[in-house]
Design an enzyme around this catalytic site. Structure first.
Site, PDB file in Angstrom:
ATOM      1  N   ASP A  65       4.568   3.125 -13.961  1.00  0.00           N
ATOM      2  CA  ASP A  65       5.896   2.687 -14.388  1.00  0.00           C
ATOM      3  C   ASP A  65       5.780   1.261 -14.942  1.00  0.00           C
ATOM      4  O   ASP A  65       5.092   0.409 -14.372  1.00  0.00           O
ATOM      5  CB  ASP A  65       6.868   2.710 -13.199  1.00  0.00           C
ATOM      6  CG  ASP A  65       8.313   2.615 -13.647  1.00  0.00           C
ATOM      7  OD1 ASP A  65       9.058   3.596 -13.479  1.00  0.00           O
ATOM      8  OD2 ASP A  65       8.700   1.547 -14.175  1.00  0.00           O
ATOM      9  N   ASN A 120      15.799  10.787  -9.786  1.00  0.00           N
ATOM     10  CA  ASN A 120      17.157  10.366 -10.100  1.00  0.00           C
ATOM     11  C   ASN A 120      17.735  11.447 -11.022  1.00  0.00           C
ATOM     12  O   ASN A 120      17.037  11.933 -11.920  1.00  0.00           O
ATOM     13  CB  ASN A 120      17.152   9.010 -10.813  1.00  0.00           C
ATOM     14  CG  ASN A 120      16.657   7.896  -9.900  1.00  0.00           C
ATOM     15  OD1 ASN A 120      16.911   7.938  -8.695  1.00  0.00           O
ATOM     16  ND2 ASN A 120      15.961   6.919 -10.438  1.00  0.00           N
ATOM     17  N   HIS A 130      11.398  13.370 -14.423  1.00  0.00           N
ATOM     18  CA  HIS A 130      10.268  12.584 -13.906  1.00  0.00           C
ATOM     19  C   HIS A 130      10.423  12.377 -12.408  1.00  0.00           C
ATOM     20  O   HIS A 130      11.508  12.109 -11.901  1.00  0.00           O
ATOM     21  CB  HIS A 130      10.120  11.243 -14.629  1.00  0.00           C
ATOM     22  CG  HIS A 130      11.380  10.448 -14.728  1.00  0.00           C
ATOM     23  ND1 HIS A 130      12.375  10.725 -15.638  1.00  0.00           N
ATOM     24  CD2 HIS A 130      11.822   9.383 -14.011  1.00  0.00           C
ATOM     25  CE1 HIS A 130      13.363   9.867 -15.481  1.00  0.00           C
ATOM     26  NE2 HIS A 130      13.060   9.044 -14.506  1.00  0.00           N
ATOM     27  N   HIS A 153       9.372  10.011  -9.387  1.00  0.00           N
ATOM     28  CA  HIS A 153       8.851   8.684  -9.037  1.00  0.00           C
ATOM     29  C   HIS A 153       7.970   8.833  -7.792  1.00  0.00           C
ATOM     30  O   HIS A 153       8.400   9.411  -6.786  1.00  0.00           O
ATOM     31  CB  HIS A 153       9.987   7.720  -8.678  1.00  0.00           C
ATOM     32  CG  HIS A 153      10.899   7.360  -9.812  1.00  0.00           C
ATOM     33  ND1 HIS A 153      10.776   6.187 -10.523  1.00  0.00           N
ATOM     34  CD2 HIS A 153      11.950   8.011 -10.359  1.00  0.00           C
ATOM     35  CE1 HIS A 153      11.727   6.121 -11.447  1.00  0.00           C
ATOM     36  NE2 HIS A 153      12.452   7.214 -11.369  1.00  0.00           N
TER      37      HIS A 153
END
Ligand code: AMP
Ligand code: ZN
Length: 119
Positions: A30, A87, A100, A102
């Site tokens: 990230d 999210n 995606h 995390h």
């Protein structure tokens, strides 16, 4: 998807530090890490979010989690523990509309682990 940042990353049009890739998923660092280790695991297929998953994506979801497990072991954070976060939608904090996962970890203490804006 032409205007999708993560599709561009998958197609190597935008440089990132890739840590793992196979024909289904790509994992990279990230750009604004919220933990000592903060990676994003994304499917090669453009799916906007968890809310857009379809029954035929079942196996791909398993691939995302198993990739997270593999990388966590490789990065030596499996024993101390880590967080996996999706999210979903703007209200859920999602800003990039390409699914995606995390992967966050590597904290030295519980205090260091409490990330503002993360569950
Ligand atoms: P989310 O808020 O769940 O949509 O997460 C998007 C994540 O993508 C954020 O943690 C960003 O820091 C990260 N991000 C945005 N642009 C890039 C980039 N060019 N390379 C790597 N990560 C990025
Ligand atoms: Zn995309």
């Amino acid at each position: 998807m032409q205007d999708c940042l993560f599709c561009k990353i998958i197609n190597k049009e935008v440089p990132v530090e890739i840590v793992y890739e196979n024909n289904k998923v790509v994992a990279f660092k990230d750009i604004h890490p919220k933990a000592p280790i903060h990676l994003l695991i994304v499917p090669q297929k453009h799916i906007p979010s968890v809310d857009h998953l379809e029954i035929q994506d079942k196996e791909l979801i398993g691939e995302l989690f198993l990739t997270a497990q593999k990388i966590a072991r490789e990065q030596r954070i499996a024993q101390t523990g880590y967080k996996l976060v999706f999210n979903v939608g703007r209200g859920g904090g999602q800003v990039i509309d390409h699914l995606h996962l995390h992967l966050l970890g590597g904290w030295k203490s519980e205090k260091e682990r409490d990330i503002p804006g993360m569950p």
